[in-house]
Design an enzyme around this catalytic site. Sequence first.
Site, PDB file in Angstrom:
ATOM      1  N   TYR A   1      -6.956   4.768  -4.697  1.00 42.91           N
ATOM      2  CA  TYR A   1      -7.142   4.823  -6.151  1.00 42.91           C
ATOM      3  C   TYR A   1      -5.849   5.171  -6.874  1.00 42.91           C
ATOM      4  O   TYR A   1      -5.673   4.817  -8.038  1.00 42.91           O
ATOM      5  CB  TYR A   1      -8.320   5.740  -6.518  1.00 42.91           C
ATOM      6  CG  TYR A   1      -9.605   5.041  -6.148  1.00 42.91           C
ATOM      7  CD1 TYR A   1     -10.113   4.037  -6.967  1.00 42.91           C
ATOM      8  CD2 TYR A   1     -10.233   5.286  -4.940  1.00 42.91           C
ATOM      9  CE1 TYR A   1     -11.232   3.313  -6.596  1.00 42.91           C
ATOM     10  CE2 TYR A   1     -11.362   4.570  -4.562  1.00 42.91           C
ATOM     11  CZ  TYR A   1     -11.859   3.588  -5.398  1.00 42.91           C
ATOM     12  OH  TYR A   1     -12.957   2.867  -5.026  1.00 42.91           O
ATOM     13  N   HIS A   2      -4.963   5.834  -6.161  1.00 41.97           N
ATOM     14  CA  HIS A   2      -3.621   6.051  -6.695  1.00 41.97           C
ATOM     15  C   HIS A   2      -2.954   4.690  -6.934  1.00 41.97           C
ATOM     16  O   HIS A   2      -2.445   4.417  -8.023  1.00 41.97           O
ATOM     17  CB  HIS A   2      -2.803   6.889  -5.707  1.00 41.97           C
ATOM     18  CG  HIS A   2      -1.406   7.144  -6.161  1.00 41.97           C
ATOM     19  ND1 HIS A   2      -1.033   8.286  -6.831  1.00 41.97           N
ATOM     20  CD2 HIS A   2      -0.283   6.388  -6.069  1.00 41.97           C
ATOM     21  CE1 HIS A   2       0.250   8.212  -7.135  1.00 41.97           C
ATOM     22  NE2 HIS A   2       0.725   7.074  -6.680  1.00 41.97           N
TER      23      HIS A   2
END
Length: 674
Positions: A307-308
């Site tokens: 998700y980064h």
Amino acid sequence: MKHDFILKIAASACTAMLASVAGNISSGAQELNTEVFSLLNLDYPGLEQVKELHTAGKDSAAAVSLLDYYRNRTGISTPEINLKKVRISEKEQQWADDALEHTFFVHYGYQPSFNYGEDIDWRYWPVKDNELRWQLHRHKWFIPMGKAYRVSGDEKYAEEWVRQYMDWIYKNPNVKISKEEYEITDNALKADAENARFAWRPLEVSDRLQNQITQFELFKVSPAFTPEFLTEFLVNYYRHAEHILANYSDSGNHLLFEAQRMIYAGAFFPEFKDAAEWRKSGIDILNREIKVQVYDDGGQYELDPHYHLASINIFCKALYMADMNGFRSDFPQSYLDTVEKMIMFYANICFPDYTNPCFSDAKITDKKEMLKNYRQWEKIFPDNQTIKYLATEGKEGQLPDYLSKGFLTSGFFVFRNSWGPEAVQMVVKAGPKGYWHCQPDNGTFELWYNGRNLFQDSGSYVYAGDDEVMEWRNLFRSTRSHNTLTLNDENLETTDSKTLLWEPEGDVQILVTENNSYKGLTHRRSVFFVDGTYFVIVDEATGSVKGNNNVNLHFQMPAGDVPNSREDMTFYTNFEEGSNMMFRCFGPDNMTMKKEKGWVSTSYMKKRQRMNVSFNVKTTDGLPVRYITIIYPKQEAGKFPAMTAKFKGGYDESGLNLQVKVGGKKKTLGYTLD
Ligand code: MG
């Protein structure tokens, strides 16, 4: 949440429902939807004729003029597709062809794809995994159909896309009923409301909002894309954007996705009266959230590498769209600086083969995908030498002038002796409280050596669904499925690690991190990276917990051949490829070893079996319990050096002292905290 007793039914849904109640309306039918003229700003430059015809009551002709306008419109473009260079991959062609038979590609985790019936059943849910139901409504086969259409010129793709697009509108009304209303309403309406939870979840809506721009571009030239269909398309599109505007997610990556896609909507369809508001809402949210969701060291606060990466791409997509359509100045320099920091964070925590640690819910992103990412990022940050190096696989640019690197706010620590494939590289995760995708895994690590990830995280396997799905999810995310310490095999009660010491340079590099893992148990982990060669990990459990307890130190062995000895508490790998390790754990006399079935998953719904090892100490007279673990990476299997280790002195919260002997070489390790 406020519950009123009024049936909340969106205007379109109402029409659609009445239609479906009235009988078997042809689901692909499309009629002139004159509502569109009230949604558009007819004073927008280029729409003069549309306005004139509409004002004269000639709406059919106005729709023809509107389509003409969109087919010839210039000056507005999307970074998602280059119509001069449409290419289709083999997979996409397959998805497009399957879709003609209503076999829809919904999720990589569920292959082969399911068939949704001749009369499409958008509520078909063959496996009760929420993702399968949610992601059906992302219509992942629509863009492939558009590419297949452009590449082949075969109208069957366009005709079928129009049919399915309309079918979806008719069968997925946006119905919302209150809890109270739910008790008394009829079953059909209940089913509609239940379905809308999936079809109209803001994340899915935003996905369609983005991808329908590309579909629009690909299909707008087709005779199947009639003026009537255009009016239906635009009204539906408007409804999507308005739905998000009123239902933005509260936080996290969903909110970022939604905001970025609203920028797309507002920028690509500026003819809508509300377009400026859509675009502004998205820009405001991204400018605000980049400060909220990204720590000062560049880490995204969900503490999940996948998700980064997704967040980097969301922030970048907004910039690509802005660049193509002339509104880059809506983003301040600090926004760009933060995105650059996020990229550097990611470049540091990833391994030399461009893969990422699978901490939290992360899946593996492969090298091919990452090269594409770095090449895109290079366009925004042409002066960044590391991005250039990674984008060109080392042909240009240069690597950072440091090796080990800590990201202290996010709690990611990288030990490395090289940036090359032969590197020894350990990435430790021990940070603050994370959000939904974060797992209770503080203190865990991955270890790369010479082309192999020797301690890969278990990953996530699945997200959420019925009991069976949740059982798998809970197993993969559990603390004991990581390389860290538990009390009685339970999940951590607190995940909020504090960094007590970080020394990233010298012959002995040190990380000391501490987490109040459970009420009455604090876990301090000290990692020593010795001579750029091997690791010594000291785990100390202290605190007030009383009674019969088990303190367990867990390690996930690589899949494959891992011989071991209970007598010595050793494990060693037996791989041929030049990347092996020996592992030995030292603990109290009563320490035992437990070997269990473990798992690793680096992509959704795919798993491999491996060994989950724990070193267990029964405590009847309280803590501390202390362990020393040595992990020694080596090219060839076998012939590992002899290893011993012992503490010098008892537990002392102000420091640590121990002696290890590896291959006859003594080493005193320790530190004193300020
Ligand atoms: Mg994990």
